[in-house]
Motif scaffolding. Structure first.
Motif, PDB file in Angstrom:
ATOM      1  N   ARG A   1      49.607  37.978  45.208  1.00  0.00           N
ATOM      2  CA  ARG A   1      48.622  37.172  45.575  1.00  0.00           C
ATOM      3  C   ARG A   1      49.099  35.736  46.148  1.00  0.00           C
TER       4      ARG A   1
ATOM      5  N   ARG B   1      46.318  41.492  50.200  1.00  0.00           N
ATOM      6  CA  ARG B   1      45.110  42.003  49.104  1.00  0.00           C
ATOM      7  C   ARG B   1      45.679  43.084  48.627  1.00  0.00           C
ATOM      8  N   TYR B   2      45.114  43.340  47.317  1.00  0.00           N
ATOM      9  CA  TYR B   2      45.516  44.780  46.488  1.00  0.00           C
ATOM     10  C   TYR B   2      44.458  45.261  45.707  1.00  0.00           C
ATOM     11  N   TYR B   3      44.487  46.602  45.296  1.00  0.00           N
ATOM     12  CA  TYR B   3      43.846  47.167  44.477  1.00  0.00           C
ATOM     13  C   TYR B   3      44.637  47.919  43.459  1.00  0.00           C
TER      14      TYR B   3
ATOM     15  N   SER C   1      42.588  43.478  59.421  1.00  0.00           N
ATOM     16  CA  SER C   1      43.098  42.207  59.181  1.00  0.00           C
ATOM     17  C   SER C   1      44.374  41.980  59.733  1.00  0.00           C
TER      18      SER C   1
ATOM     19  N   VAL D   1      48.378  45.925  53.234  1.00  0.00           N
ATOM     20  CA  VAL D   1      47.460  45.946  51.954  1.00  0.00           C
ATOM     21  C   VAL D   1      48.099  46.671  51.068  1.00  0.00           C
TER      22      VAL D   1
END
Length: 173
Positions: free
Chosen positions: A122, A127-129, A151, A155
């Protein structure tokens, strides 16, 4: 799903997403996935000595038209932060980061690494999942690759023991 099946599912998801160069560093928890990468003749595999090398190699490969991914553990991700900031973010280079989530909830080791993984992502604006279900892997990988390309940023997909087939998913308990 067995670790072998999970690894095959993840690797096939990478290929379906168009990834054609993968940089890796050995890790016991990623062994099956790395075995899939090493055994494939269609994807270029670049074994690394240090994770941040993979950032530079993949950045260069992107500039000549490759779609790349780096597979590492979160400790290696921490080592790579300078390269991520000064290369990927600075020059707007998309890269799929598959990061083993050591210290995830329920793990007996690396709790400190686990507790700072998401906050560091963050802080970098990456961005992460969190991937927990092996069957979701192909679609999540494809979507993450689209997001990285659109983007022009890295990622991250955090690979848990569940998605790697080393522990049963919560919903199946």
């Amino acid at each position: 799903m067995t670790a072998e099946d999970a690894a095959r599912t993840i690797f096939n998801g990478l290929k379906t997403a168009g990834i054609n160069l993968i940089a890796t560093l050995p890790d016991i928890n990623l062994a099956q996935l790395l075995h899939e990468v090493e055994g494939d003749q269609e994807v270029i595999h670049v074994p690394l000595c240090r994770e941040e090398e993979g950032i530079g190699i993949c950045a260069g490969a992107y500039l000549v038209g490759k779609k790349c991914a780096v597979i590492m553990q979160n400790g290696g991700f921490f080592n790579s932060n300078n390269a991520i900031v000064t290369t990927l973010l600075q020059y707007q280079i998309p890269l799929l980061l598959l990061i083993y989530y050591a210290g995830d909830i329920g793990d007996r080791t690396f709790s400190t690494s686990g507790s700072v993984t998401e906050p560091v992502l963050r802080a970098l604006g990456v961005r992460y999942y969190v991937m927990r279900e092996p069957s979701d892997a192909p679609e999540l990988i494809k979507r993450a690759q689209v997001l990285a390309e659109d983007s022009r940023r890295p990622v991250a997909l955090l690979l848990t023991k569940e998605v790697l087939g080393h522990r049963a998913a919560l919903k199946s308990l």
